[in-house]
Enzyme design. Structure first.
Site, PDB file in Angstrom:
ATOM      1  N   SER A  40       5.410   6.250   1.952  1.00  0.00           N
ATOM      2  CA  SER A  40       4.475   6.856   0.997  1.00  0.00           C
ATOM      3  C   SER A  40       3.077   6.682   1.571  1.00  0.00           C
ATOM      4  CB  SER A  40       4.607   6.223  -0.388  1.00  0.00           C
ATOM      5  OG  SER A  40       4.154   4.893  -0.396  1.00  0.00           O
ATOM      6  N   HIS A 149      10.728   4.702  -2.351  1.00  0.00           N
ATOM      7  CA  HIS A 149      11.485   3.669  -1.628  1.00  0.00           C
ATOM      8  C   HIS A 149      12.884   3.469  -2.192  1.00  0.00           C
ATOM      9  CE1 HIS A 149       7.397   1.731  -0.378  1.00  0.00           C
ATOM     10  NE2 HIS A 149       7.675   2.828   0.303  1.00  0.00           N
ATOM     11  N   GLN A 157       6.749   2.793  -7.859  1.00  0.00           N
ATOM     12  CA  GLN A 157       7.272   2.408  -6.530  1.00  0.00           C
ATOM     13  C   GLN A 157       7.559   0.905  -6.406  1.00  0.00           C
ATOM     14  OE1 GLN A 157       5.729   4.275  -2.761  1.00  0.00           O
ATOM     15  NE2 GLN A 157       4.953   2.216  -2.403  1.00  0.00           N
ATOM     16  N   GLU A 158       6.652   0.069  -6.938  1.00  0.00           N
ATOM     17  CA  GLU A 158       6.818  -1.375  -6.726  1.00  0.00           C
ATOM     18  C   GLU A 158       6.539  -2.157  -8.004  1.00  0.00           C
ATOM     19  OE1 GLU A 158       4.471  -2.470  -3.267  1.00  0.00           O
ATOM     20  OE2 GLU A 158       5.047  -0.611  -2.263  1.00  0.00           O
ATOM     21  N   GLU A 198      12.423  -2.000   0.445  1.00  0.00           N
ATOM     22  CA  GLU A 198      11.608  -3.192   0.728  1.00  0.00           C
ATOM     23  C   GLU A 198      12.272  -4.484   0.279  1.00  0.00           C
ATOM     24  OE1 GLU A 198       7.575  -2.636  -0.604  1.00  0.00           O
ATOM     25  OE2 GLU A 198       7.170  -1.266   1.048  1.00  0.00           O
ATOM     26  N   ASP A 230       2.623  -1.345  -7.880  1.00  0.00           N
ATOM     27  CA  ASP A 230       2.044  -0.303  -7.034  1.00  0.00           C
ATOM     28  C   ASP A 230       2.614   1.006  -7.550  1.00  0.00           C
ATOM     29  OD1 ASP A 230       1.089   1.441  -5.198  1.00  0.00           O
ATOM     30  OD2 ASP A 230       2.104   0.576  -3.449  1.00  0.00           O
ATOM     31  N   GLU A 272      -1.990  -1.262  -8.286  1.00  0.00           N
ATOM     32  CA  GLU A 272      -2.367  -0.599  -7.029  1.00  0.00           C
ATOM     33  C   GLU A 272      -2.136   0.909  -7.174  1.00  0.00           C
ATOM     34  OE1 GLU A 272      -0.312  -2.286  -3.646  1.00  0.00           O
ATOM     35  OE2 GLU A 272      -0.416  -0.394  -2.546  1.00  0.00           O
ATOM     36  N   ASP A 299      -4.999   1.612  -2.108  1.00  0.00           N
ATOM     37  CA  ASP A 299      -4.189   1.658  -0.876  1.00  0.00           C
ATOM     38  C   ASP A 299      -4.360   3.031  -0.234  1.00  0.00           C
ATOM     39  OD1 ASP A 299      -2.253   1.654   1.110  1.00  0.00           O
ATOM     40  OD2 ASP A 299      -0.551   1.667  -0.263  1.00  0.00           O
ATOM     41  N   LYS A 324      -3.719  -2.744   5.446  1.00  0.00           N
ATOM     42  CA  LYS A 324      -2.559  -2.516   6.302  1.00  0.00           C
ATOM     43  C   LYS A 324      -3.082  -2.191   7.700  1.00  0.00           C
ATOM     44  CE  LYS A 324       0.448  -0.273   2.827  1.00  0.00           C
ATOM     45  NZ  LYS A 324       0.680   1.043   2.166  1.00  0.00           N
ATOM     46  N   HIS A 352       2.462  -5.363   4.421  1.00  0.00           N
ATOM     47  CA  HIS A 352       3.439  -4.806   5.357  1.00  0.00           C
ATOM     48  C   HIS A 352       3.567  -3.293   5.100  1.00  0.00           C
ATOM     49  CE1 HIS A 352       7.014  -4.873   2.309  1.00  0.00           C
ATOM     50  NE2 HIS A 352       5.914  -4.444   1.759  1.00  0.00           N
ATOM     51  N   ARG A 353       4.545  -2.638   5.739  1.00  0.00           N
ATOM     52  CA  ARG A 353       4.899  -1.260   5.412  1.00  0.00           C
ATOM     53  C   ARG A 353       6.370  -1.228   5.002  1.00  0.00           C
ATOM     54  NH1 ARG A 353       0.698   2.473   6.435  1.00  0.00           N
ATOM     55  NH2 ARG A 353       1.877   3.552   4.813  1.00  0.00           N
ATOM     56  N   SER A 354       6.767  -0.100   4.396  1.00  0.00           N
ATOM     57  CA  SER A 354       8.159  -0.041   3.927  1.00  0.00           C
ATOM     58  C   SER A 354       9.155  -0.005   5.088  1.00  0.00           C
ATOM     59  CB  SER A 354       8.352   1.144   2.991  1.00  0.00           C
ATOM     60  OG  SER A 354       7.876   2.324   3.581  1.00  0.00           O
ATOM     61  N   LYS A 375       1.416  -8.859   0.554  1.00  0.00           N
ATOM     62  CA  LYS A 375       2.503  -8.070  -0.014  1.00  0.00           C
ATOM     63  C   LYS A 375       3.501  -7.826   1.110  1.00  0.00           C
ATOM     64  CE  LYS A 375       2.215  -3.545  -1.174  1.00  0.00           C
ATOM     65  NZ  LYS A 375       2.039  -2.272  -1.892  1.00  0.00           N
TER      66      LYS A 375
HETATM   67  P1  PGA Z   1       4.639   2.554   2.510  1.00  0.00           P
HETATM   68  O1  PGA Z   1       4.572   1.844   1.082  1.00  0.00           O
HETATM   69  O2  PGA Z   1       4.690   1.526   3.550  1.00  0.00           O
HETATM   70  O3  PGA Z   1       5.897   3.390   2.401  1.00  0.00           O
HETATM   71  O4  PGA Z   1       3.406   3.410   2.587  1.00  0.00           O
HETATM   72  C1  PGA Z   1       3.819   0.684   0.845  1.00  0.00           C
HETATM   73  C2  PGA Z   1       2.729   0.931  -0.147  1.00  0.00           C
HETATM   74  O5  PGA Z   1       2.566   2.056  -0.677  1.00  0.00           O
HETATM   75  O6  PGA Z   1       1.977  -0.007  -0.444  1.00  0.00           O
HETATM   76 ZN    ZN Z   2       0.754   1.174  -1.939  1.00  0.00          ZN
END
Ligand code: PGA
Ligand code: ZN
Length: 400
Positions: A40, A149, A157-158, A198, A230, A272, A299, A324, A352-354, A375
């Protein structure tokens, strides 16, 4: 320091997609780094270089060809010098020519080499190089995965449990127990419980509030915890300029009302990306309404870009920034983003990343830069746990 040898190979990330792993050798030392990849993503991120079939052979050829040849022409006295040299060599704003994945793999390896030359741990070297006060970050643990994810089994998402015990070792222990307990609770009410990208559980609920009721039960049991989400709202955008969650459409105002009611009902610490990257008015309204109760983290809005942080400060659109390294493409620019955010009086969460690898650089970076949080995903995937384990190792290094 002179870089004598440069090697680079393709390795699979946690989704099985190819990513870049680079090894640098100086006279005395060898250092390796691999880079993660998002799903994402924000439109303004630095661009990773991909072959037509999704591979990274072009990025690797750039590391072992043009970048290696250029590095061989001179000595470098700091990682910042290597980073600006790489940026100049690339010549684009978004690192799209050589590839942000190619460049970051060199930048992280080079930072490690300098730390080895200095004879000090990586987190400490980062802290000294960028003149920061190191500290242990809170864990932002993505315990339930939804959105892009997890095939949108959950709308957001989170679903994050923020864990801030007095020590890293205690945060690790609380996370372990809370994650296990949540698994038991979820198994008791859903027949199917896959894991998301994740390393968090991915149950399916059709009521917006149910996941928060479960998270609140964890917070009640573990007092040094709280809730974050998030929303990754780029992914919730619908064609009429609003947002869609579980088949229901929301305007910016309606979605903000939903966040307000969640924050007033449940023990929240952070939200987020409540709105999409092009809905700055939504961010500004959220920060105005909730910014004195919780942190509002940018983000996709910010993409770890120092210039975009300046813009956010002037608009008061957020009060915290997700960091990131692969969104901006070099360690020193990510460090600049942290310092700019902190000097605005805002908080940072290193992420991190997904699509991840076994590289634990973000743990050293978070500790060394003194970020508010880290995170690194749920405890259901070893690659995620390793980042928190590295923080434990750092704490042990310091206390022994
Ligand atoms: P991504 O997701 O690594 O798939 O971008 C992480 C986030 O959105 O924080
Ligand atoms: Zn994010």
């Amino acid at each position: 320091m002179r870089i004598e040898v440069v090697k680079s190979i393709s390795i699979p990330d946690t989704r099985g997609r190819a990513t870049v792993e680079t090894t640098l050798r100086s006279n005395n030392f060898t250092a390796t780094a691999s880079v993660p990849s998002g799903k994402s993503t924000g439109a303004h991120e630095a661009k990773e270089l991909r072959d037509e079939d999704g591979g990274v052979s072009g990025a690797i050829a750039n590391v072992t060809g043009e970048i290696a040849e250029a590095l061989a022409t001179r000595e470098f006295s700091s990682p910042q010098e290597i980073d600006s040299f790489l940026c100049e060599l690339d010549g684009t704003q978004d690192k799209s020519r050589l590839g942000a994945n190619a460049i970051l793999s060199v930048s992280i390896s080079a930072t490690r080499l300098f730390a080895q030359e200095a004879g000090i741990p990586l987190w400490k070297y980062i802290s000294e190089t960028y003149s920061t006060t190191p500290s242990a970050p809170r864990f932002f643990v993505n315990v339930m995965n939804g959105g892009a994810h997890a095939n949108f089994r959950l709308p957001i998402q989170e679903y994050i449990l923020v864990v801030g015990e007095p020590t890293v070792a205690e945060s690790f222990e609380t996370t372990e127990k809370a994650f296990k307990l949540l698994g038991e609770k979820l198994r008791a009410e859903s027949t199917e419980l896959p894991m998301g990208d994740e390393g968090g559980y991915s149950p399916k609920f059709s009521e917006i509030e149910r996941p928060f009721e479960l998270l609140s039960e964890l917070v009640l049991k573990y007092p040094n915890t709280s809730i974050a989400i998030d929303a990754a709202a780029n992914e919730l955008r619908n064609q009429s300029g609003g947002y869609t969650l579980i088949g229901k459409d929301y305007s910016t105002e309606e979605l903000l009302e939903m966040y307000k009611s969640l924050v007033n009902k449940f023990p929240f610490h952070a939200i987020e990306d409540p709105f999409s990257e092009d809905d700055v008015a939504g961010f500004v309204a959220t920060t105005k309404a909730l910014g004195n109760q919780i942190i509002i983290i940018g983000d996709d809005l910010i993409v770890t870009n120092p210039k975009r942080i300046d813009d956010a400060v002037s608009k008061k659109s957020i009060n915290a920034v997700l960091i990131k390294p692969n969104q901006i493409g070099t360690v020193s620019e990510a460090a600049e983003a942290v310092k700019k955010t902190h000097s605005a009086g805002w908080k940072t969460v290193c992420s991190h990343r997904s699509g991840e690898t076994h590289d634990t650089f973000i743990a050293d970076f978070a500790y060394g830069m003194g970020t508010h949080g880290i995170k690194a995903g749920g405890f259901g995937q070893q690659v995620r746990r390793e980042k928190y384990e590295r923080l434990q190792a750092i704490e042990k290094e310091i206390t022994s």
